[in-house]
Design a protein around this motif. Structure first.
Motif, short mmCIF file in Angstrom:
data_model
loop_
_atom_site.label_atom_id
_atom_site.label_comp_id
_atom_site.label_asym_id
_atom_site.label_seq_id
_atom_site.Cartn_x
_atom_site.Cartn_y
_atom_site.Cartn_z
N GLY A 1 -4.12 1.84 -2.67
CA GLY A 1 -3.12 2.91 -2.60
C GLY A 1 -2.37 3.07 -3.91
N SER B 1 -1.31 4.93 -7.04
CA SER B 1 -1.25 6.35 -7.40
C SER B 1 -1.24 6.49 -8.92
CB SER B 1 0.02 6.94 -6.81
OG SER B 1 0.33 8.13 -7.47
N LYS B 2 -1.71 7.66 -9.36
CA LYS B 2 -1.68 7.96 -10.79
C LYS B 2 -0.25 8.23 -11.25
CE LYS B 2 -4.90 10.15 -13.85
NZ LYS B 2 -6.12 10.84 -14.00
N THR B 3 0.59 8.62 -10.29
CA THR B 3 1.96 9.03 -10.61
C THR B 3 2.87 7.82 -10.77
OG1 THR B 3 1.49 10.81 -9.06
CG2 THR B 3 3.75 10.67 -9.92
N LYS C 1 5.53 5.89 -8.04
CA LYS C 1 5.07 5.71 -6.66
C LYS C 1 4.81 4.22 -6.41
CE LYS C 1 3.96 10.13 -5.16
NZ LYS C 1 3.21 10.90 -4.20
N HIS D 1 1.76 2.40 -7.72
CA HIS D 1 1.75 2.42 -9.17
C HIS D 1 2.70 1.36 -9.73
CE1 HIS D 1 0.73 4.62 -12.91
NE2 HIS D 1 1.89 4.11 -13.32
N ASN E 1 -8.06 3.70 -4.75
CA ASN E 1 -7.37 4.88 -4.22
C ASN E 1 -8.41 5.89 -3.77
OD1 ASN E 1 -8.07 6.72 -6.28
ND2 ASN E 1 -6.29 6.15 -7.49
N ASN F 1 -9.17 8.85 -4.35
CA ASN F 1 -9.87 9.73 -5.29
C ASN F 1 -10.60 8.97 -6.40
OD1 ASN F 1 -8.72 11.94 -3.87
ND2 ASN F 1 -6.82 11.62 -5.03
N GLU G 1 -9.55 7.60 -9.09
CA GLU G 1 -9.22 8.03 -10.46
C GLU G 1 -9.01 6.80 -11.34
OE1 GLU G 1 -6.13 11.48 -9.12
OE2 GLU G 1 -5.86 9.42 -8.50
N ILE H 1 -6.76 4.68 -13.60
CA ILE H 1 -5.31 4.56 -13.70
C ILE H 1 -4.94 3.52 -14.74
CG2 ILE H 1 -3.19 3.96 -12.44
CD1 ILE H 1 -4.83 4.92 -9.90
N SER I 1 -11.05 2.50 -10.90
CA SER I 1 -10.53 2.43 -9.55
C SER I 1 -11.66 2.76 -8.57
CB SER I 1 -9.36 3.41 -9.47
OG SER I 1 -9.12 3.81 -8.18
N VAL J 1 -0.62 2.05 1.48
CA VAL J 1 -1.07 3.39 1.88
C VAL J 1 -0.22 3.82 3.08
CG1 VAL J 1 -3.42 2.97 1.06
CG2 VAL J 1 -2.84 2.46 3.43
#
Lengths: 460, 204
Positions: free
Chosen positions: A17, A19-21, A24, A27, A46, A48, A50, A52, A57, A76
């Motif tokens: 879980g 996040s790219k952001t 969060k 992250h 995660n 998607n 992505e 990170i 990932s 998550v």
């Protein structure tokens, strides 16, 4: 017993879980792992997949080639947790910290039961859900989703702090770090769906890195097992406990005086008292007691000598100590008095508290401490240093710290004051001296120390 | 459910816990006969009444036929509001310090045993000590030491030993009779050389 080894000392971790952001939860956890310098293998999952922070990932835990990862940190949304845990089970993940909230604490007991049974099915030792998880400065594991710049970073040491509540947990951890306490483990266990306080205390009881346990408890689930554990744990190490719910309404329609007096809080307190726990009434006391147990061992007795460079502070401290039923103000031996008379200026009266006068410097303190240390009628030494006075400076702080290394007697410092005092307080604490800022804190801490070792040294 | 007074008294007897000589009375003559010319106490017992003395349901120092008759009449008239009820007559206890000894079942930890400064002050002062059963002698001594009023409740030496034995016996009784949910021995009148248990409540 559930093994917490893979949670606290994992060789590999998967964070689910992420996040790219920035900002969060997932992250922040990843960033903390990187910032703290965790040296094991880190995997990211995660949905998607992505990249990170330059790290690969995966879409699912089952996609990772390594099987039998030690720890999964799961951040998550609640409804996605069962699937993630199933994947962890299939990938033979050994343990999990479920950070996510949204379970029994908001009435979703079925969802919580579901994840508990998945964890049991695969034999995953699970902490949480709805928790901050764990921090171990030695293994550099840190599942806390709190930005590291907001929380003082604790040093490595012997205090393990356990908290059901994440909020109380992180604030106390912050205070402990700020006061320079050395931390062994921090464990916030949230809803205790799988691993609960009994499991955690059992682990810490035998953990050689843990010298003192401090715990914040809201309720004990397995009372009988807790009692069996309680009989053993305090014979090995001190446990300081803060229990919430003191004022909770008891049984509303009690039919006996006994039931009206002795509600659930009182029952918990009775168990703690009976089996040698040190009961803290608030967060401050939890810190006082953790501090004294971390630095001091068993006192030879209950007779306390006080030295001071301020008469009033000496009297206030005497009052605080003498109001305890268990503690005594020591009567200095004639030998000590004779020796002190030779080296002290004439205005110093040979009595306890020993007022060294406002111009006392490192040499005067040093001499007094030497004689008190040698006095067999003194079991504990309280050193009051008011840094506002002309003679008190860094040399004095260093002198007292060096005495700490020589003496076998418990010795603690009381210093009250602002910036200049704070600076010296930190210097002394770093050298292992427990420093307090009120006579009451000194008195309570000494009483707690004495009572604990009285209990521990009892014959079975 | 409140146990019958004499069923409870019988159980205490079996654990060597003595309580004051008592009898149910069904008339004033019954009570006069029981008194044998010495002062007695009469109480109304009802499941619906916990605070007997506050409700005026305890009549003390009844030392002649006239006072016994008057007390009996008052209790029966009060009893009409708290049916079913019984009236119990007891020999007067000696004077001493009033303590409470009790126990209850806790859903988490099982049976608990309690001692406190008793009588009408118990809920105001909340000076009591509590432990999980079974207790050992050291636990019993710790309980006495924990009381703020320890020097009032216990005399030295023999009295401490006697109280400690009493607490251990109560703990044993609670542990071996799992059906008991709550127990009050209140007041227990403590003297230098003994004690009188004046009231017993056992709830199942």
């Amino acid at each position: 017993m559930k093994d917490l080894r893979y949670i606290l000392k994992p060789e590999s971790v998967v964070i689910v879980g992420v996040s790219k952001t920035a900002g969060k939860v997932g992250h922040i956890i990843l960033q903390n792992y990187i910032n703290d310098g965790y040296s094991g293998r880190i995997y990211l999952v995660n949905k998607n997949a992505e990249e990170i922070l330059g790290m690969k990932s995966y879409r699912r835990v089952t996609d990772i080639k390594e099987k039998g990862i030690d720890l999964a940190v799961i951040a998550v949304p609640a409804e996605a947790v069962p699937q993630v845990l199933e994947d962890c089970g299939k990938a033979k993940v050994k343990s999990a910290v479920v950070v996510s909230g949204g379970f029994a604490e908001i009435g979703k007991t079925e969802l919580q039961d579901q994840i508990t049974s998945i964890a049991k099915k695969y034999g995953i030792a699970m902490i949480g859900p709805n928790c901050l998880g764990v921090m171990d400065p030695r293994s550099r594991v840190n599942t806390l989703f709190l930005p590291s710049y907001k929380l003082s970073k604790p040093e490595i040491g012997g205090i393990s702090f356990v908290a059901q509540s994440g909020a109380v947990g992180s604030t106390v951890l912050d205070l402990m770090a700020g006061e320079g306490f050395g931390i062994s483990k921090f464990i916030s266990y949230g809803n205790a769906a799988d691993i609960d306080e009994v499991d955690i205390l059992e682990y810490l009881m035998d953990d050689e890195e843990t010298k003192v346990i401090a715990i914040y408890i809201e309720g004990i689930k397995r009372g009988k097992e807790f009692i069996e554990l309680a009989k053993k744990i305090t014979k090995k190490k001190p446990v300081v406990v803060l229990k919430a719910g003191r004022t909770a309404a008891g049984a509303t329609a009690a039919h006996s005086h006994t039931a009206a007096l002795a509600g659930s809080y009182e029952a918990h307190e009775a168990v703690f008292r009976q089996f040698g726990f040190t009961i803290a009434n608030d967060i401050s006391e939890l810190l006082y007691y953790s501090k004294i147990f971390a630095s001091e061992g068993a006192p030879g007795g209950n007779r306390i000598a006080i030295i001071t460079n301020g008469g009033g502070a000496g009297v206030l401290t005497t009052d605080a100590i003498a109001s305890s039923r268990d503690m005594k103000i020591a009567e200095l031996s004639e030998k000590t008095k004779t020796a002190l008379r030779k080296v002290m200026p004439p205005l110093v009266n040979m009595r306890n508290p020993l007022d060294l006068a406002g111009d006392a410097d490192d040499k005067r303190y040093g001499a007094a401490l030497e004689y008190l240390d040698a006095d067999s009628q003194v079991d504990i030494m309280v050193v009051i240093i008011l840094f506002q006075t002309p003679g008190a400076d860094s040399r004095l702080a260093a002198q007292v710290a060096s005495m700490k290394e020589k003496t076998d007697k418990p010795m603690l410092v009381l210093s009250i004051g602002a910036e200049y005092t704070e600076m010296h307080k930190r210097m002394m604490e770093r050298s292992g001296l427990p420093v307090y800022d009120s006579p009451r804190a000194v008195a309570l801490s000494l009483e707690a120390l004495y009572r604990y070792y009285q209990y521990r040294n009892r014959k079975a | 459910m409140l146990w019958d007074y004499f069923k409870a008294k019988g159980l205490l007897d079996r654990y060597g816990i003595k309580s004051i000589e008592s009898r149910y009375v069904e008339s004033k003559d019954d009570a006069v006969y029981f008194s044998e010319g010495k002062p007695i106490v009469m109480k109304l017992i009802s499941e619906r009444q916990l605070h007997k003395s506050k409700a005026g349901l305890v009549k003390l120092g009844l030392d002649d036929e006239k006072s016994i008759a008057k007390a009996y009449q008052e209790l029966t008239s009060k009893g009409r509001n708290t049916r079913p009820y019984k009236i119990i007559a007891q020999k007067m206890a000696g004077s001493g310090v009033e303590a409470i000894i009790g126990g209850r079942e806790d859903p988490q930890f099982g049976k608990l045993v309690l001692i406190g400064l008793g009588g009408i002050y118990v809920e105001a002062f909340k000076d009591f000590a509590l432990r999980v059963c079974p207790i050992k002698e050291q636990d019993a001594m710790d309980m006495l030491d924990q009381l703020v009023s320890r020097d009032v409740v216990t005399y030295k030496g023999e009295s401490r030993k006697m109280l400690s034995r009493l607490l251990i016996n109560v703990s044993k009784l609670l542990n071996e009779n799992q059906e008991i949910k709550e127990l009050d021995l209140n007041p227990v009148i403590l003297r230098k050389d003994g004690y009188d248990i004046v009231d017993i409540r056992v709830l199942q």
